[in-house]
Design a protein around this motif. Structure first.
Motif, short mmCIF file in Angstrom:
data_model
loop_
_atom_site.label_atom_id
_atom_site.label_comp_id
_atom_site.label_asym_id
_atom_site.label_seq_id
_atom_site.Cartn_x
_atom_site.Cartn_y
_atom_site.Cartn_z
N ALA A 422 10.53 46.76 -12.88
CA ALA A 422 11.69 48.19 -12.88
C ALA A 422 11.56 48.59 -11.20
N GLU A 426 16.81 49.51 -10.26
CA GLU A 426 16.95 50.69 -10.85
C GLU A 426 17.96 50.75 -12.72
N LEU A 447 9.76 52.63 -15.92
CA LEU A 447 10.79 52.42 -16.94
C LEU A 447 11.87 54.10 -16.51
N CYS A 450 14.98 55.01 -14.83
CA CYS A 450 16.26 54.09 -14.77
C CYS A 450 16.57 54.23 -16.22
#
Length: 754
Positions: A422, A426, A447, A450
């Motif tokens: 991660a 992205e 995460l 994201c």
């Protein structure tokens, strides 16, 4: 002064008491009324001359000459002069301070006036500038519009010129491909190809050519060969190039040999775009060589091809530069293949390496090196337990555009792996981590940056409500949440994601701490009205209150799973009968009875129904449900011991679209029910009659005559069905399971169905 005079004249015995009393009198009368003789009795006071005498001379007995000396006069003059100077000096100070304050006020007023003047000046300047900017903006807009018109004309001319060039090139390409086809075909086929479809059109067919071609696209290769033998018109249709753009060998994988693959691919190689060879175990070098001749191939599935290795992939990589989709799952590829992918397929977007155990972290480094697969947006590493943190870091360095990530069946997966991925990836939108028990809330924290739309995790006891809190803050557009068998998820977590607006699918199966306290707030939240699928399997704390709330608020819900929700009764199920959107429902293992099942069928829209292990369901409930439901396609009523042939009769004669039926564990079923199915259910594909101990060979004969579309038949613990009948009547089925043993004790009845 008064106190001193009083002490001198009165000569009190105790001066302190005297002074205390006199001070009290002064405080009562006030200082303004105080005189020098107020502390002396009136009998002892002396009369003073108005001018010559003073109280000092009277007290101390001084003469006039002694009082009016030159020194005293000088001192008196000095005292008077000083007092006069002090008085005038104080007056001068007051005058000076007054002038200073006036001058200060004047300066302040001038400064304020200057500020207002400058402000007014700036305002005038801004108004004039704004007017000028508006005029200039209108001029720029007009100029931009004119330039855009000129640009559009130039672009249109360029497009038309390019289109003419491409059209000419396409004509040449088409002529080239047609010449290739004619060279590779036999003389008889050339003569038939010269005929048009209209000239040999079958008189019995009233469908246009486009419709027939669309139908033939759903036919597997074996049946397509049979269709070509029906008539000359159908033969021409089966040889249309549009049908061969998508070739699926997987549907006939047990019959596919190298010779078949080579002949088909060489004949239609210019038109092949998608090629599926999943599970074709008998393919070798000639087949892979013919794949490399398909220059326009974009989608290639080689999953479970046992003959695939690095050498075979080298052949394929020599001739498929346009490949976008590649599935290599369950194959023996190594780092060498991954190096080939980075060199030969720079446009690759979808890659599956699931359960490929022979490549290492070094191979994943090759994947992103050089030209690399930098456009990769989908990656499946399920079951690749050999990949470590370094491998995920290599992926992040070389393939930072990944959007969809699948990592199932990987017990070695840890938070550090996801953190390494991660850091640079992205753009991840979808993550699937099924059977990854070592992940924790740290994964979702990594995460958080994201823009996740889909999250699937299953079989994890470390994920807590904190992950839901992170979703609510960092994933405002999430649509799919799958957190099955996560024991630490509670009602508090559901309350946290209630404000999310776009959730369409929510799976909380086996989250045993979820109850009404979480379901009701979530359904009342922003996603309640848009939710489409909800799975609450084995959420034993869910009651009729939650089910009623779901029925009232989830107007777009199409799928609902309440399997093993023991506290759900007829009251909740009856509320679901008013949902016009509900298509699929699973209420197996609940306390529902015939009354609730009858009410559930009121909507008439349900296509899939599962009521296995419902002990209170009888033929009456099935009959009531089927009277209002004509669209049922999937029905599982396994392990409902009260059901008889009448239930199957109702299903057969009311639900003609039935494709899947399970009556396993229903000991009262006889051959008569199979006759009902054979007579009415022509589209039946799947049938499970395991544990129906009263069925005989006659039942198989009825199915063989009536259910021509049957593909899967399960006949476990059917002691009265012989192996000879199974071989005779089920030989053409794709899958069949049979044994003639006695039913196991857990079915709850003996070999005679008692």
């Amino acid at each position: 002064q008064a106190l001193l005079c009083g002490v001198i004249v009165m000569h009190p015995e105790d001066p302190l008491i005297f002074l205390e009393e006199k001070i009290k009198e002064i405080m009562e009368k006030g200082l303004d009324a105080g005189l020098w003789y107020m502390c002396i009795d009136s009998s002892l006071r002396t009369n003073l001359k108005r001018i010559a005498e003073t109280y000092l001379s009277a007290l101390f007995g001084l003469e006039d000459e002694q009082l009016m000396t030159t020194e005293l006069c000088t001192k008196a003059f000095d005292f008077y002069s000083r007092n006069l100077k002090k008085f005038y000096f104080r007056g001068w100070l007051k005058y000076h301070l007054l002038r200073k304050n006036k001058r200060k006020n004047t300066d302040q007023k001038m400064a304020l006036a200057e500020f207002h003047y400058k402000l007014q000046k700036i305002r005038v300047i801004i108004e004039k500038w704004n007017s000028w900017a508006q005029i200039n903006k209108e001029k720029n807009t007009l100029a931009t519009r004119r330039l855009q018109q000129i640009f559009n004309k130039i672009t249109l001319n360029a497009v038309l010129k390019a289109w003419r060039t491409e059209a000419c090139s396409s004509l040449k390409t088409k002529a080239y491909f047609e010449s290739l086809i004619k060279k590779g075909q036999e003389g008889s086929f050339v003569s038939s190809e010269s005929l048009s479809f209209q000239s040999v059109k079958c008189k019995a067919s009233h469908l246009p050519e486009e419709a027939l071609l669309q139908i033939f696209r759903y036919v597997n290769l074996v049946d397509l060969a049979r269709c070509a033998q029906v008539s000359q018109a159908w033969k021409l249709l089966t040889q249309n190039s549009s049908i061969w753009s998508d070739i699926n060998f997987s549907s006939v994988k047990h019959k596919v040999q190298d010779k078949i693959v080579v002949n088909i691919l060489r004949r239609w190689r210019p038109y092949v775009i998608r090629l599926n060879l999943r599970g074709c175990h008998s393919l070798h070098w000639p087949s892979f060589k013919s794949i490399s001749e398909c220059k326009n191939l974009q989608d290639l599935n080689l999953s479970e091809c046992q003959g695939l290795n690095d050498d075979a992939m080298r052949l394929i990589s020599e001739g498929c530069p346009s490949l976008l989709y590649l599935n290599l799952s369950y194959t023996d590829i190594t780092n060498g293949t991954l190096r080939l992918l980075s060199r030969s397929f720079p446009n690759l977007q979808y890659l599956s390496l699931a359960h490929c155990r022979k490549f290492t972290d070094k191979g994943l480094q090759y994947l992103g090196s050089g030209r690399g697969c930098h456009k990769l947006i989908y990656l499946d590493l399920s079951g690749c337990i050999q990949v470590s943190v370094d491998g995920f870091r290599n992926i992040a360095n070389g393939c930072s555009r990944i959007q969809n990530l699948l990592i199932n069946d990987m017990p070695t997966l840890t938070d550090r792996c996801i953190q390494a991925l991660a850091e640079k990836c992205e753009q991840i939108m979808s993550v699937v981590f099924l059977d990854s028990p070592h992940l924790s809330d740290t994964t979702f924290r990594a995460l958080a940056e994201c823009k996740l739309v889909k999250i699937s995790i299953e079989g994890n006891n470390q994920i807590t409500d904190l992950s839901f809190k992170l979703m609510s803050k960092c994933c405002p557009y999430i649509r799919h949440i799958h957190v099955a068998d996560c024991q630490k998820i509670t009602d508090a977590g559901l309350k946290m994601i209630a404000p999310l607006k776009y959730i369409l699918i929510l799976n909380l199966a086996d989250c045993i701490r979820i109850g009404d306290g979480g379901i009701k707030p979530f359904v009342e939240g922003s996603s309640g009205a848009t939710l489409r699928e909800l799975n609450l399997t084995n959420c034993v704390r869910v009651t009729d209150a939650s089910v009623t709330e779901i029925a009232q608020r989830c107007h777009n819900l199409t799928y609902l799973n309440l399997r093993y929700c023991e506290n759900v009764t007829d009251a909740g199920i009856e509320a679901l009968g008013n949902m016009s959107s509900l298509i699929s429902i699973d209420i197996s293992g609940t306390s529902i009875s015939d009354m609730g099942l009858g009410a559930l069928g009121c909507s008439g829209k349900i296509k899939e129904l599962s009521i296995s292990e419902c002990q209170n369901i009888s033929d009456t409930g099935i009959q009531k449900f089927c009277q209002d439901t004509k669209h049922l396609e999937y029905c599982h009523v396994s392990y409902c011991p009260q059901l008889t042939d009448e239930a199957v009769k109702a299903l057969a004669f009311h639900c003609h679209r039935l494709t899947s039926l399970s009556i396993a564990g229903c000991p009262k079923m006889t051959d008569l029910c199979m006759g009902y199915l054979a007579a009415a259910c022509r589209y039946l594909h799947f049938l499970d009659i395991s544990g129906c101990v009263r069925l005989t060979d006659k039942a198989l004969k009825s199915l063989w005559k009536g259910c021509k579309q049957l593909h899967v038949l399960k006949m476990l613990y059917c002691r009265n069905i012989t192996k000879q009948a199974v071989l005779k009547y089920t030989a053409k089925l794709e899958q069949r399971e049979h044994n003639d043993g006695d039913p196991p004790p857990w079915l709850g009845y003996d070999r005679n169905g008692n």
